[in-house]
Motif scaffolding. Structure first.
Motif, PDB file in Angstrom:
ATOM      1  N   PRO A   1       0.825  -1.496   0.120  1.00  0.00           N
ATOM      2  CA  PRO A   1       0.108   0.001  -0.115  1.00  0.00           C
ATOM      3  C   PRO A   1       0.777   1.379  -0.099  1.00  0.00           C
ATOM      4  N   VAL A   2       2.105   1.140   0.919  1.00  0.00           N
ATOM      5  CA  VAL A   2       2.699   2.497   0.831  1.00  0.00           C
ATOM      6  C   VAL A   2       3.342   2.920  -0.317  1.00  0.00           C
ATOM      7  N   SER A   3       3.459   1.877  -1.255  1.00  0.00           N
ATOM      8  CA  SER A   3       4.132   2.344  -2.549  1.00  0.00           C
ATOM      9  C   SER A   3       3.372   2.122  -3.951  1.00  0.00           C
ATOM     10  N   ASP A   4       2.153   1.467  -3.578  1.00  0.00           N
ATOM     11  CA  ASP A   4       1.292   1.285  -4.721  1.00  0.00           C
ATOM     12  C   ASP A   4       1.709  -0.004  -5.684  1.00  0.00           C
ATOM     13  N   PHE A   5       2.582  -0.579  -4.980  1.00  0.00           N
ATOM     14  CA  PHE A   5       3.040  -1.661  -5.938  1.00  0.00           C
ATOM     15  C   PHE A   5       2.217  -2.970  -5.880  1.00  0.00           C
ATOM     16  N   VAL A   6       2.006  -3.641  -6.881  1.00  0.00           N
ATOM     17  CA  VAL A   6       1.494  -5.017  -7.119  1.00  0.00           C
ATOM     18  C   VAL A   6       2.396  -5.867  -7.470  1.00  0.00           C
ATOM     19  N   VAL A   7       3.076  -6.631  -6.775  1.00  0.00           N
ATOM     20  CA  VAL A   7       4.177  -7.532  -7.273  1.00  0.00           C
ATOM     21  C   VAL A   7       3.864  -8.969  -7.233  1.00  0.00           C
ATOM     22  N   THR A   8       4.150  -9.504  -8.838  1.00  0.00           N
ATOM     23  CA  THR A   8       3.953 -10.790  -8.743  1.00  0.00           C
ATOM     24  C   THR A   8       5.429 -11.624  -8.506  1.00  0.00           C
ATOM     25  N   PRO A   9       5.350 -12.828  -7.504  1.00  0.00           N
ATOM     26  CA  PRO A   9       6.610 -13.280  -7.303  1.00  0.00           C
ATOM     27  C   PRO A   9       6.437 -14.542  -8.234  1.00  0.00           C
ATOM     28  N   VAL A  10       7.421 -14.838  -9.364  1.00  0.00           N
ATOM     29  CA  VAL A  10       7.467 -15.759 -10.205  1.00  0.00           C
ATOM     30  C   VAL A  10       8.562 -16.497  -9.691  1.00  0.00           C
ATOM     31  N   LEU A  11       7.961 -18.007  -9.504  1.00  0.00           N
ATOM     32  CA  LEU A  11       9.102 -19.114  -9.071  1.00  0.00           C
ATOM     33  C   LEU A  11       9.597 -19.530 -10.364  1.00  0.00           C
ATOM     34  N   GLY A  12      10.903 -19.949 -10.242  1.00  0.00           N
ATOM     35  CA  GLY A  12      11.806 -20.464 -11.480  1.00  0.00           C
ATOM     36  C   GLY A  12      12.536 -21.527 -10.790  1.00  0.00           C
ATOM     37  N   TRP A  13      12.958 -22.331 -11.723  1.00  0.00           N
ATOM     38  CA  TRP A  13      14.221 -23.553 -11.474  1.00  0.00           C
ATOM     39  C   TRP A  13      15.356 -23.221 -12.662  1.00  0.00           C
ATOM     40  N   TRP A  14      16.328 -22.918 -12.118  1.00  0.00           N
ATOM     41  CA  TRP A  14      17.468 -22.679 -12.885  1.00  0.00           C
ATOM     42  C   TRP A  14      18.136 -24.011 -13.532  1.00  0.00           C
ATOM     43  N   ARG A  15      17.258 -24.431 -14.553  1.00  0.00           N
ATOM     44  CA  ARG A  15      17.584 -25.853 -15.023  1.00  0.00           C
ATOM     45  C   ARG A  15      19.101 -25.872 -15.595  1.00  0.00           C
ATOM     46  N   SER A  16      19.278 -24.876 -16.397  1.00  0.00           N
ATOM     47  CA  SER A  16      20.614 -24.704 -16.895  1.00  0.00           C
ATOM     48  C   SER A  16      21.494 -23.428 -16.843  1.00  0.00           C
ATOM     49  N   PRO A  17      22.167 -23.592 -15.556  1.00  0.00           N
ATOM     50  CA  PRO A  17      22.637 -22.354 -14.910  1.00  0.00           C
ATOM     51  C   PRO A  17      23.808 -21.656 -16.001  1.00  0.00           C
ATOM     52  N   SER A  18      23.681 -20.367 -15.922  1.00  0.00           N
ATOM     53  CA  SER A  18      24.521 -19.526 -16.575  1.00  0.00           C
ATOM     54  C   SER A  18      25.062 -18.713 -15.810  1.00  0.00           C
ATOM     55  N   PRO A  19      26.379 -17.934 -16.365  1.00  0.00           N
ATOM     56  CA  PRO A  19      27.021 -17.116 -15.379  1.00  0.00           C
ATOM     57  C   PRO A  19      26.356 -15.922 -15.075  1.00  0.00           C
ATOM     58  N   VAL A  20      26.364 -15.414 -13.957  1.00  0.00           N
ATOM     59  CA  VAL A  20      25.636 -14.094 -13.520  1.00  0.00           C
ATOM     60  C   VAL A  20      26.742 -13.286 -12.966  1.00  0.00           C
ATOM     61  N   GLY A  21      26.525 -11.856 -13.003  1.00  0.00           N
ATOM     62  CA  GLY A  21      27.033 -10.847 -12.216  1.00  0.00           C
ATOM     63  C   GLY A  21      26.624  -9.471 -12.520  1.00  0.00           C
ATOM     64  N   VAL A  22      27.294  -8.461 -12.004  1.00  0.00           N
ATOM     65  CA  VAL A  22      26.676  -7.189 -12.096  1.00  0.00           C
ATOM     66  C   VAL A  22      26.641  -6.748 -13.567  1.00  0.00           C
ATOM     67  N   VAL A  23      25.616  -6.249 -14.012  1.00  0.00           N
ATOM     68  CA  VAL A  23      25.392  -5.492 -15.531  1.00  0.00           C
ATOM     69  C   VAL A  23      25.644  -4.165 -15.340  1.00  0.00           C
ATOM     70  N   ASP A  24      25.038  -3.454 -14.216  1.00  0.00           N
ATOM     71  CA  ASP A  24      24.903  -2.136 -14.208  1.00  0.00           C
ATOM     72  C   ASP A  24      25.311  -1.751 -12.803  1.00  0.00           C
ATOM     73  N   PRO A  25      26.926  -1.277 -12.644  1.00  0.00           N
ATOM     74  CA  PRO A  25      27.278  -1.015 -11.241  1.00  0.00           C
ATOM     75  C   PRO A  25      26.373   0.209 -10.612  1.00  0.00           C
ATOM     76  N   ALA A  26      25.764   0.874 -11.498  1.00  0.00           N
ATOM     77  CA  ALA A  26      25.229   1.988 -11.038  1.00  0.00           C
ATOM     78  C   ALA A  26      23.905   1.619 -10.198  1.00  0.00           C
ATOM     79  N   GLU A  27      23.271   0.447 -10.532  1.00  0.00           N
ATOM     80  CA  GLU A  27      22.155  -0.250  -9.912  1.00  0.00           C
ATOM     81  C   GLU A  27      22.366  -1.351  -8.892  1.00  0.00           C
ATOM     82  N   THR A  28      23.522  -2.318  -9.261  1.00  0.00           N
ATOM     83  CA  THR A  28      23.746  -3.454  -8.673  1.00  0.00           C
ATOM     84  C   THR A  28      25.174  -3.293  -8.142  1.00  0.00           C
ATOM     85  N   ALA A  29      25.269  -3.697  -6.989  1.00  0.00           N
ATOM     86  CA  ALA A  29      26.734  -3.939  -6.283  1.00  0.00           C
ATOM     87  C   ALA A  29      27.183  -5.598  -6.345  1.00  0.00           C
ATOM     88  N   ARG A  30      26.403  -6.240  -6.320  1.00  0.00           N
ATOM     89  CA  ARG A  30      26.629  -7.888  -6.492  1.00  0.00           C
ATOM     90  C   ARG A  30      25.806  -8.702  -6.793  1.00  0.00           C
TER      91      ARG A  30
END
Length: 259
Positions: free
Chosen positions: A161-190
């Protein structure tokens, strides 16, 4: 991009609501571990047996079991989605999380699921729009290859309510893992994974106390304090999947920033 955690993380779990994912393709339907731009469906085919309790929980959980707040009947609210991605690491089942950049004005350094607001190209928020948005945001934020992800369910929508967000949590299985990491340091630290065994460890659990008085579950894992919206979703998954272990709810961790 507007991330759901930009404002919703200030609320404790009593300020969230999980509602129906009406219109989404149900478990067992034909699926491909799809591209955000393609047709995306849900499928439970071939999932590891340890995910069965999560599948069952997503199918039977009722909105009122999770919160007193309901999304507006008018359909108003800022539609968004997060990807709750389960993988299997060297220590067994794990979840993918990211930590927000310390330079952000809102909730700097705070862990969250990958996710954000639905874009028009994601499609209908009542059908597969949240599925496509969750995969798209995860790819944009972590470099995740969505083709290696099998979406198998959705939790009821969360209303903040405080932010008016309606959030859908989507459940996933990482069947074939791929490399992940920071794409944009301005938004993500790790970008990091957390073993489910660490999340269920009573020594890693606590209750946060927000300066405004809100209280909610928290996890002290991977040199991070996971709290607010993200911790609330994890807490409910552990509870309804039957993975929760008794923990000291009187152990409090204050939040030393104001909002």
């Amino acid at each position: 991009m507007t991330h759901a955690s930009d404002t919703s993380e200030t609320t404790d779990t009593s300020d969230t609501h999980m509602s129906d994912g009406n219109g989404l393709q149900g478990p067992g339907s034909t699926s491909r571990a799809g591209s955000p731009n393609g047709h995306v469906r849900l499928s439970t085919d071939g999932l590891p047996a340890w995910l069965d309790p999560v599948v069952r929980a997503a199918e039977i959980v009722e909105p009122t079991q999770l919160s007193r707040f309901l999304p507006p009947e008018s359909g108003a609210g800022r539609q968004s989605a997060v990807l709750v991605l389960f993988g299997e690491g060297t220590r067994g089942p794990e979840l993918l999380l990211m930590e927000r950049s310390g330079s952000l004005r809102s909730h700097a350094g705070q862990p969250s699921f990958p996710g954000g607001s639905l874009d028009p190209e994601d499609g209908d928020p009542l059908t597969d729009g949240p599925l496509r948005a969750a995969l798209r945001e995860a790819e944009e934020e972590t470099g995740l290859d969505p083709r290696g992800v099998q979406l198998f369910g959705v939790l009821p929508k969360l209303f903040i309510p405080v932010s008016d967000f309606v959030v859908t949590p989507v459940l996933g299985w990482w069947r074939s893992p791929s490399p992940v990491g920071v794409v944009d340091p301005a938004e993500t630290a790790r970008v990091f994974t957390v073993p489910v065994s660490d999340l269920t460890d009573p020594d890693n659990r606590a209750t946060t106390v927000h300066p405004r008085g809100h209280q909610g579950p928290a996890f002290l894992v991977e040199s991070a304090l996971v709290w607010g919206f993200t911790a609330g979703v994890i807490d409910r998954i552990l509870h309804f999947a039957g993975w929760e272990r008794p923990w000291d709810r009187t152990r409090q961790v204050p939040l030393d920033w104001s909002a």
